[in-house]
Design an enzyme around this catalytic site. Sequence first.
Site, PDB file in Angstrom:
ATOM      1  N   SER A 129       0.835  -1.202   0.000  1.00 53.52           N
ATOM      2  CA  SER A 129       0.000   0.000   0.000  1.00 53.52           C
ATOM      3  C   SER A 129       0.870   1.251   0.000  1.00 53.52           C
ATOM      4  CB  SER A 129      -0.905   0.007   1.230  1.00 53.52           C
ATOM      5  OG  SER A 129      -0.115  -0.115   2.398  1.00 53.52           O
ATOM      6  N   HIS A 163     -41.174  21.134  -7.058  1.00 49.04           N
ATOM      7  CA  HIS A 163     -41.298  20.271  -8.256  1.00 49.04           C
ATOM      8  C   HIS A 163     -40.727  20.960  -9.492  1.00 49.04           C
ATOM      9  CE1 HIS A 163     -44.275  17.978  -5.860  1.00 49.04           C
ATOM     10  NE2 HIS A 163     -44.629  19.198  -5.464  1.00 49.04           N
ATOM     11  N   SER A 206     -16.680  25.822 -26.104  1.00 49.11           N
ATOM     12  CA  SER A 206     -16.806  24.552 -26.796  1.00 49.11           C
ATOM     13  C   SER A 206     -15.777  24.521 -27.921  1.00 49.11           C
ATOM     14  CB  SER A 206     -18.218  24.431 -27.370  1.00 49.11           C
ATOM     15  OG  SER A 206     -18.218  23.590 -28.505  1.00 49.11           O
ATOM     16  N   LYS A 230     -20.777  28.964 -27.220  1.00 46.14           N
ATOM     17  CA  LYS A 230     -20.979  28.304 -25.924  1.00 46.14           C
ATOM     18  C   LYS A 230     -20.161  28.877 -24.778  1.00 46.14           C
ATOM     19  CE  LYS A 230     -23.135  25.045 -25.148  1.00 46.14           C
ATOM     20  NZ  LYS A 230     -23.137  23.634 -25.549  1.00 46.14           N
ATOM     21  N   GLU A 250     -20.681  21.625 -13.154  1.00 48.71           N
ATOM     22  CA  GLU A 250     -21.000  20.249 -13.568  1.00 48.71           C
ATOM     23  C   GLU A 250     -20.035  19.246 -12.944  1.00 48.71           C
ATOM     24  OE1 GLU A 250     -22.151  20.061 -18.023  1.00 48.71           O
ATOM     25  OE2 GLU A 250     -21.004  21.891 -17.758  1.00 48.71           O
TER      26      GLU A 250
HETATM   27  N1  ARG Z   1      -0.675  -1.382   5.647  1.00 46.55           N
HETATM   28  C1  ARG Z   1      -1.545  -1.910   6.651  1.00 46.55           C
HETATM   29  C2  ARG Z   1      -2.900  -1.208   6.549  1.00 46.55           C
HETATM   30  O1  ARG Z   1      -2.961  -0.182   6.030  1.00 46.55           O
HETATM   31  C3  ARG Z   1      -0.987  -1.662   8.003  1.00 46.55           C
HETATM   32  C4  ARG Z   1      -1.429  -2.673   8.987  1.00 46.55           C
HETATM   33  C5  ARG Z   1      -0.881  -3.987   8.593  1.00 46.55           C
HETATM   34  N2  ARG Z   1      -1.109  -4.954   9.582  1.00 46.55           N
HETATM   35  C6  ARG Z   1      -0.932  -6.256   9.331  1.00 46.55           C
HETATM   36  N3  ARG Z   1      -1.162  -7.050  10.309  1.00 46.55           N
HETATM   37  N4  ARG Z   1      -0.566  -6.708   8.160  1.00 46.55           N
HETATM   38  O2  ARG Z   1      -3.908  -1.731   6.977  1.00 46.55           O
END
Ligand code: ARG
Length: 463
Positions: free
Chosen positions: A22, A162, A283, A289, A296
């Site tokens: 992550s 409405h 446009s 336009k 939007e």
């Molecule tokens: N990157 C993990 C998360 O965002 C951190 C916690 C990870 N914990 C684990 N037991 N693998 O959730």
Amino acid sequence: MALWNGRFRKPLHPRALRFSSSLHVDRRLFREDIAGSIAHVRMLAQQKIIPSGDATKIQRALRQIEREIAAGKLSFDIQKKNGRFVAEDIHMAIEERLIANVGSIGGKLHTARSRNDQIALDERLYLRKAIDAILKALRRLQRAYIIKAERYKSVIVPGYTHLQRAQPILLAHHLLAYVSMLERDHERFCDCMKRVNRSPLGAGALAGSSFAIDRAAVARSLKFDGIIENSIDAVSDRDVQIEFLGACAITMMHLSRFAEELVLWSTDEWNFAEIGDAFTTGSSIMPQKKNPDMAELVRGKTGRVYGDLVSLLTVMKGLPLAYNRDMQEDKEPLFDAADTLKECLDVFTAMMKTVKFDRERFEGESDFLLATDLADYLVRKGMPFRKAHATVGAVVSDCIEQGISIPELPLKIYRKHSKLFSSNLWKIFHLRASIYQKKSAGSTSPKEVEKALLRWKKRIRRA
Ligand code: ARG
């Protein structure tokens, strides 16, 4: 090898690491992560769990790492040049860097801590900042509405139900409705903040710690109002994230409603509002336009933020306690909603400042906007409201048949409908008269709107 690799014979498959990392998302939590680590390591030293000399070295190194990351000097590639795979998240990346810098004493930082309470902490630190920024942006937008309401204080427009013309109202009254909506949004974020501002740190993986840590002291040093009591709850809970997303979704819904009104009001059919050139686009094919793209887009991005809310609700649905890796999926919706809302609020405020309304657009128009006033007229002369409603309904039907408006119908015909109609009838045939007739609290009467404006100006100035 990852820091947790002791019991494994093989490192994580590169594909599995890529899939589960992550880092590309949570790297933006580096400041929060380091702030949390510093508070934690200080407490470890205070409680004599680790020597204070080690804690000092760790703190210094963490600050150095923070500077390096901020300066873009630390590369976060999950695959190192020598082919070694590292860091599946920001916590690991920082800890590995720490150990590389200070040696094995860096390994003491993670005493009495787990990434489970660590990430819960980081997100709360992040949310505090995000909420603060949103609260300020909400106030700025309220101010922009109030300034417009003040400037166009005397302008009367048709009010709709409405999307059919209903009764005359002051434009300022309409604009102040949004100020009220944004006030509730502000309250919702403040309320959410109360629950955000509790520290999960010290919950460990789920069961707490066998070291004599001082959870309350860490919480105080990070300016939390207290700790999240139950260690299992502390690492399993994503309620505050969901509440935050809910508050974002509702605020976006409010913005989308005004966005839609701006789009409508800018059409040739309505021809009532003009958004400044700097916030509209042309446009590529049609030279005439002037499109309300920003409005939007705000309307469109509302869908995204709803998606963020539903996404996290769905991730959490049915998850057994305590931490599950599914929960790593909370960050993308969280960041996306916070970024999107903040940007929409800022663009909206800037765009609002450029909006001009045509003061004369509805001047002299009455069509059937005054039908309710006509019924009230009869009621004031003693007719029960239901009968007055039916009588005016018949008057309206006559007018439609003859293709004329209410003031054009001759008194003679009015009197055929009811003898209570008399020559003073004409006094009510002005939009302005209708507005001034209103007496109830919170109505569109100029007196009430003036009061509301004053109240808001005071309230927002103080905020
Ligand atoms: N990157 C993990 C998360 O965002 C951190 C916690 C990870 N914990 C684990 N037991 N693998 O959730």
